[in-house]
Design a protein around this motif. Structure first.
Motif, PDB file in Angstrom:
ATOM      1  N   PHE A  22      42.687  27.454  52.916  1.00 30.62           N
ATOM      2  CA  PHE A  22      42.654  28.348  51.758  1.00 30.62           C
ATOM      3  C   PHE A  22      41.542  29.368  51.945  1.00 30.62           C
ATOM      4  O   PHE A  22      40.559  29.112  52.641  1.00 30.62           O
ATOM      5  N   VAL A  23      41.669  30.499  51.268  1.00 30.57           N
ATOM      6  CA  VAL A  23      40.617  31.514  51.340  1.00 30.57           C
ATOM      7  C   VAL A  23      39.326  30.940  50.769  1.00 30.57           C
ATOM      8  O   VAL A  23      39.312  30.380  49.670  1.00 30.57           O
ATOM      9  N   TYR A  24      38.264  31.071  51.528  1.00 31.61           N
ATOM     10  CA  TYR A  24      36.932  30.635  51.107  1.00 31.61           C
ATOM     11  C   TYR A  24      36.488  31.505  49.942  1.00 31.61           C
ATOM     12  O   TYR A  24      36.706  32.725  49.949  1.00 31.61           O
ATOM     13  N   HIS A  25      35.877  30.906  48.923  1.00 34.60           N
ATOM     14  CA  HIS A  25      35.567  31.634  47.691  1.00 34.60           C
ATOM     15  C   HIS A  25      34.750  32.904  47.934  1.00 34.60           C
ATOM     16  O   HIS A  25      34.976  33.935  47.299  1.00 34.60           O
ATOM     17  N   ALA A  26      33.810  32.894  48.868  1.00 33.17           N
ATOM     18  CA  ALA A  26      32.982  34.077  49.127  1.00 33.17           C
ATOM     19  C   ALA A  26      33.774  35.200  49.798  1.00 33.17           C
ATOM     20  O   ALA A  26      33.380  36.372  49.721  1.00 33.17           O
ATOM     21  N   SER A  27      34.886  34.872  50.447  1.00 31.77           N
ATOM     22  CA  SER A  27      35.708  35.918  51.061  1.00 31.77           C
ATOM     23  C   SER A  27      36.262  36.874  50.017  1.00 31.77           C
ATOM     24  O   SER A  27      36.415  38.074  50.272  1.00 31.77           O
ATOM     25  N   TYR A  28      36.549  36.347  48.824  1.00 30.40           N
ATOM     26  CA  TYR A  28      37.034  37.221  47.756  1.00 30.40           C
ATOM     27  C   TYR A  28      35.986  38.275  47.395  1.00 30.40           C
ATOM     28  O   TYR A  28      36.333  39.399  47.037  1.00 30.40           O
ATOM     29  N   LEU A  29      34.712  37.919  47.484  1.00 29.86           N
ATOM     30  CA  LEU A  29      33.650  38.895  47.218  1.00 29.86           C
ATOM     31  C   LEU A  29      33.724  40.053  48.211  1.00 29.86           C
ATOM     32  O   LEU A  29      33.560  41.214  47.839  1.00 29.86           O
ATOM     33  N   ARG A  30      33.960  39.738  49.488  1.00 26.94           N
ATOM     34  CA  ARG A  30      34.099  40.799  50.494  1.00 26.94           C
ATOM     35  C   ARG A  30      35.326  41.667  50.212  1.00 26.94           C
ATOM     36  O   ARG A  30      35.262  42.892  50.311  1.00 26.94           O
ATOM     37  N   PHE A  31      36.434  41.018  49.854  1.00 26.15           N
ATOM     38  CA  PHE A  31      37.644  41.782  49.552  1.00 26.15           C
ATOM     39  C   PHE A  31      37.385  42.741  48.388  1.00 26.15           C
ATOM     40  O   PHE A  31      37.778  43.912  48.422  1.00 26.15           O
ATOM     41  N   VAL A  59      24.942  49.586  42.802  1.00 29.71           N
ATOM     42  CA  VAL A  59      24.644  48.186  43.108  1.00 29.71           C
ATOM     43  C   VAL A  59      25.326  47.343  42.033  1.00 29.71           C
ATOM     44  O   VAL A  59      25.483  47.786  40.899  1.00 29.71           O
ATOM     45  N   VAL A  60      25.742  46.141  42.421  1.00 33.37           N
ATOM     46  CA  VAL A  60      26.340  45.226  41.452  1.00 33.37           C
ATOM     47  C   VAL A  60      25.214  44.541  40.702  1.00 33.37           C
ATOM     48  O   VAL A  60      24.325  43.937  41.292  1.00 33.37           O
ATOM     49  N   ARG A  61      25.231  44.686  39.389  1.00 36.45           N
ATOM     50  CA  ARG A  61      24.208  44.077  38.533  1.00 36.45           C
ATOM     51  C   ARG A  61      24.642  42.701  38.038  1.00 36.45           C
ATOM     52  O   ARG A  61      23.865  41.778  37.948  1.00 36.45           O
ATOM     53  N   ARG A  62      25.916  42.591  37.728  1.00 36.94           N
ATOM     54  CA  ARG A  62      26.457  41.334  37.207  1.00 36.94           C
ATOM     55  C   ARG A  62      27.932  41.263  37.586  1.00 36.94           C
ATOM     56  O   ARG A  62      28.631  42.268  37.588  1.00 36.94           O
ATOM     57  N   MET A  63      28.369  40.038  37.861  1.00 39.28           N
ATOM     58  CA  MET A  63      29.779  39.867  38.192  1.00 39.28           C
ATOM     59  C   MET A  63      30.251  38.543  37.622  1.00 39.28           C
ATOM     60  O   MET A  63      29.561  37.532  37.723  1.00 39.28           O
ATOM     61  N   THR A  64      31.418  38.566  36.995  1.00 40.79           N
ATOM     62  CA  THR A  64      32.058  37.333  36.547  1.00 40.79           C
ATOM     63  C   THR A  64      33.366  37.189  37.313  1.00 40.79           C
ATOM     64  O   THR A  64      34.082  38.172  37.512  1.00 40.79           O
ATOM     65  N   ILE A  65      33.643  35.971  37.736  1.00 39.98           N
ATOM     66  CA  ILE A  65      34.820  35.732  38.573  1.00 39.98           C
ATOM     67  C   ILE A  65      35.533  34.475  38.093  1.00 39.98           C
ATOM     68  O   ILE A  65      34.902  33.437  37.885  1.00 39.98           O
ATOM     69  N   VAL A  92      31.738  49.564  34.455  1.00 36.70           N
ATOM     70  CA  VAL A  92      32.318  48.236  34.607  1.00 36.70           C
ATOM     71  C   VAL A  92      33.649  48.423  35.319  1.00 36.70           C
ATOM     72  O   VAL A  92      34.460  49.268  34.935  1.00 36.70           O
ATOM     73  N   LEU A  93      33.829  47.639  36.387  1.00 34.16           N
ATOM     74  CA  LEU A  93      35.081  47.655  37.131  1.00 34.16           C
ATOM     75  C   LEU A  93      35.778  46.315  36.958  1.00 34.16           C
ATOM     76  O   LEU A  93      35.171  45.262  37.142  1.00 34.16           O
ATOM     77  N   ARG A  94      37.030  46.366  36.568  1.00 31.56           N
ATOM     78  CA  ARG A  94      37.844  45.150  36.466  1.00 31.56           C
ATOM     79  C   ARG A  94      38.629  45.048  37.770  1.00 31.56           C
ATOM     80  O   ARG A  94      39.231  46.024  38.209  1.00 31.56           O
ATOM     81  N   GLN A  95      38.608  43.859  38.376  1.00 37.30           N
ATOM     82  CA  GLN A  95      39.296  43.665  39.645  1.00 37.30           C
ATOM     83  C   GLN A  95      40.177  42.425  39.577  1.00 37.30           C
ATOM     84  O   GLN A  95      39.760  41.386  39.052  1.00 37.30           O
ATOM     85  N   THR A  96      41.389  42.552  40.095  1.00 38.23           N
ATOM     86  CA  THR A  96      42.278  41.403  40.206  1.00 38.23           C
ATOM     87  C   THR A  96      42.778  41.319  41.639  1.00 38.23           C
ATOM     88  O   THR A  96      43.043  42.346  42.275  1.00 38.23           O
ATOM     89  N   ASP A 102      51.595  36.921  41.343  1.00 42.25           N
ATOM     90  CA  ASP A 102      50.628  35.896  40.941  1.00 42.25           C
ATOM     91  C   ASP A 102      49.204  36.437  40.980  1.00 42.25           C
ATOM     92  O   ASP A 102      48.760  36.960  42.008  1.00 42.25           O
ATOM     93  N   VAL A 103      48.477  36.285  39.873  1.00 36.82           N
ATOM     94  CA  VAL A 103      47.060  36.640  39.848  1.00 36.82           C
ATOM     95  C   VAL A 103      46.283  35.468  40.425  1.00 36.82           C
ATOM     96  O   VAL A 103      46.369  34.342  39.922  1.00 36.82           O
ATOM     97  N   LEU A 104      45.543  35.727  41.487  1.00 34.47           N
ATOM     98  CA  LEU A 104      44.775  34.691  42.164  1.00 34.47           C
ATOM     99  C   LEU A 104      43.325  34.654  41.684  1.00 34.47           C
ATOM    100  O   LEU A 104      42.750  33.586  41.495  1.00 34.47           O
ATOM    101  N   VAL A 105      42.755  35.836  41.508  1.00 35.82           N
ATOM    102  CA  VAL A 105      41.355  35.970  41.106  1.00 35.82           C
ATOM    103  C   VAL A 105      41.261  37.121  40.114  1.00 35.82           C
ATOM    104  O   VAL A 105      41.886  38.171  40.313  1.00 35.82           O
ATOM    105  N   ALA A 106      40.477  36.924  39.057  1.00 37.89           N
ATOM    106  CA  ALA A 106      40.196  37.996  38.089  1.00 37.89           C
ATOM    107  C   ALA A 106      38.676  38.118  38.000  1.00 37.89           C
ATOM    108  O   ALA A 106      37.979  37.119  37.848  1.00 37.89           O
ATOM    109  N   ALA A 107      38.181  39.343  38.112  1.00 36.24           N
ATOM    110  CA  ALA A 107      36.730  39.546  38.118  1.00 36.24           C
ATOM    111  C   ALA A 107      36.366  40.825  37.371  1.00 36.24           C
ATOM    112  O   ALA A 107      37.176  41.739  37.231  1.00 36.24           O
TER     113      ALA A 107
END
Length: 134
Positions: A22-31, A59-65, A92-96, A102-107
């Protein structure tokens, strides 16, 4: 009100996964970081040039995932980035991250604009483009 929207399509490679396949959780941060770079490029701004010429950028100040479903090696995924809540020196940027429907990650990424390491107003044209609706 939502502003500009960008979609980055990626393929998941072996290097993006953990021992389970499975995709490693930190890889989503790079994507998502790549997608944030590409939304700027889509409105004709370049991180490197902003830094080299003016010593400014985001710069990213805060991120929720929220990790909702896993992606696996060889999946083709899409990272959709939408600008919302654009202010003078932040946005604020919304990312999916999706695979097909299928939504895999919402941030949500709260980003600050800095010049020489201090908060600064983003360029007027950048702000206008980020608020642009399509």
């Amino acid at each position: 009100m939502e502003g500009v929207r960008h979609i980055l399509t990626l393929r998941v490679y072996y290097e993006d996964t953990d021992f389970s396949g499975f995709v490693y959780h930190a890889s989503y941060l790079r994507f998502m970081e790549r997608a944030r770079t590409e939304i700027l490029r889509a409105i004709e701004f370049d991180h490197r040039r902003l830094w080299d010429e003016k010593r400014e950028g985001f710069v990213v100040r805060r991120m929720t995932i929220d990790y909702l479903r896993p992606a696996m090696m060889d999946d083709v995924i899409a990272v959709t980035t939408t600008a919302e809540d654009v202010k003078a020196a932040s946005l604020v940027l919304r990312q999916t991250v999706t695979r097909d429907d299928d939504v895999l990650v919402a941030a949500t990424a709260q980003c600050a604009y800095l010049r020489d390491g201090r908060p600064a107003r983003m360029p007027d044209r950048m702000r206008r483009e980020m608020m642009r609706t399509e």
